[in-house]
Scaffold this active site. Structure first.
Site: not given
Ligand code: GLU
Length: 319
Positions: A20, A247-249, A251
């Site tokens: 992801t 996480s990606k969320q 950043r």
């Protein structure tokens, strides 16, 4: 007379990133801990790309993750399989579960479930609207467009996590009968992860504690499939200074080009012994790390305050 003791089964560990986005410090922790856990006893270590949920995949992320792992000095024993290529196998296992009466089709829409109660981790608990009576064959018009749910048992699931200790969860109040195949045709993570771990012969799973609450579902699935479960170690997860999981969320920055500062930060985060020397290459770090890995030192929760470990994305660590 002493009998020759049976050889211990070889440990097989794995790292299973979802493509992801690029690898970040949080994923490095799981990679490093699982790598050390397998290699320090001479075991195998495998990688697999968890792209079962095609909708979340970022183009190019899988290759980028593998390249970063190589640059950081990780070496795996077989080519990394991708879940997206394994639908036929998941279908086979789902069919076996259908035949055994463990799963049933569910036609509930999201709207129908919007007022279902919430479990301890904030997930909607499936109220069992489509759950058939035991042994009843349910006529169902279009199985291909149904979701498939696994019946969960009343008895609490108990297990011992090698880092987090004794665990117990009552699946009916945590999540209820959970989905193994979604209405849109995608297989769920729960089915894919268990089938892949069985097929790859994984004996020891080391991963982030954010997945601890999902493990009782996986254990129940192992039981339904009649397969002994692996051992689990859930390590603390890295959080942002605001306390959110990296996480990606949130950043999380991609891992820097230079591997050593992040490897050493991850090592320290897991409360491992301080190296007496500095290292010139990841390989020299790994040689030293394998000889000094101490799983019993891993803390249950974060041991360092965020400003001391949260790596910057400019190749310099704050440690
Ligand atoms: N694919 C999951 C992730 O990237 C890890 C799943 C697992 O280790 O079981 O968070």
């Amino acid at each position: 007379m002493s009998l020759p003791s049976a050889p211990l089964p070889r440990r097989v560990g794995r790292f299973a990133p979802s493509p992801t986005g690029p690898l970040h410090f949080g994923s490095l922790l799981a990679a490093l801990a699982s790598y050390c856990d397998a290699r320090h006893v001479g075991g195998q270590w495998l990688v697999r790309i968890e792209d079962v949920d095609g909708g979340r995949e970022v183009s190019g992320a899988a290759e980028n993750i593998l390249q970063t792992l190589r640059r950081y000095g990780f070496r795996w024993d077989t080519e990394a399989p991708r879940q997206s290529a394994r639908s036929a196998r998941y279908r086979q296992v789902l069919d076996a579960l259908i035949d055994a009466g463990h799963v049933y089709p569910c036609a509930c829409s999201r709207q129908r479930l919007q007022h279902a109660p919430l479990g301890a981790s904030g997930e909607r608990v499936y109220p069992g609207y489509c759950r058939p009576m035991p042994d009843k064959i349910v006529p169902f018009e279009n199985h291909e467009t149904a979701a498939w749910r696994l019946r969960v048992p009343e008895m609490p699931r108990r297990f011992t996590d090698l880092v987090q200790g004794e665990q117990s969860q009552h699946l009916p109040s945590e999540c209820g009968d959970f989905i193994l195949k979604r209405r849109d045709g995608f297989y769920a993570y729960h089915l894919a992860v268990v089938v892949d771990d069985i097929d790859q012969g994984i004996t020891d799973i080391v991963r982030g504690a954010d997945l601890l609450a999902l493990t009782p579902r996986h254990l129940w699935l192992y039981e339904c499939l009649g397969h002994p479960p692996p051992k689990y170690s859930h390590i603390p997860v890295a959080v942002t200074p605001e306390g959110q999981k990296l996480s990606k969320q949130t950043r999380a920055p991609a891992l820097p080009e230079n591997p050593l500062p992040s490897l050493l930060t991850a090592w320290r985060f897991l409360a491992q012994t301080q190296p007496p020397q500095s290292f010139s290459t990841p390989e020299t770090f790994w040689d030293w790390a394998m000889a000094h890995w101490n799983p019993s030192a891993i803390p249950r929760a974060i041991s360092l305050p965020a400003p001391f470990w949260c790596p910057r994305n400019d190749g310099r660590s704050r440690v």
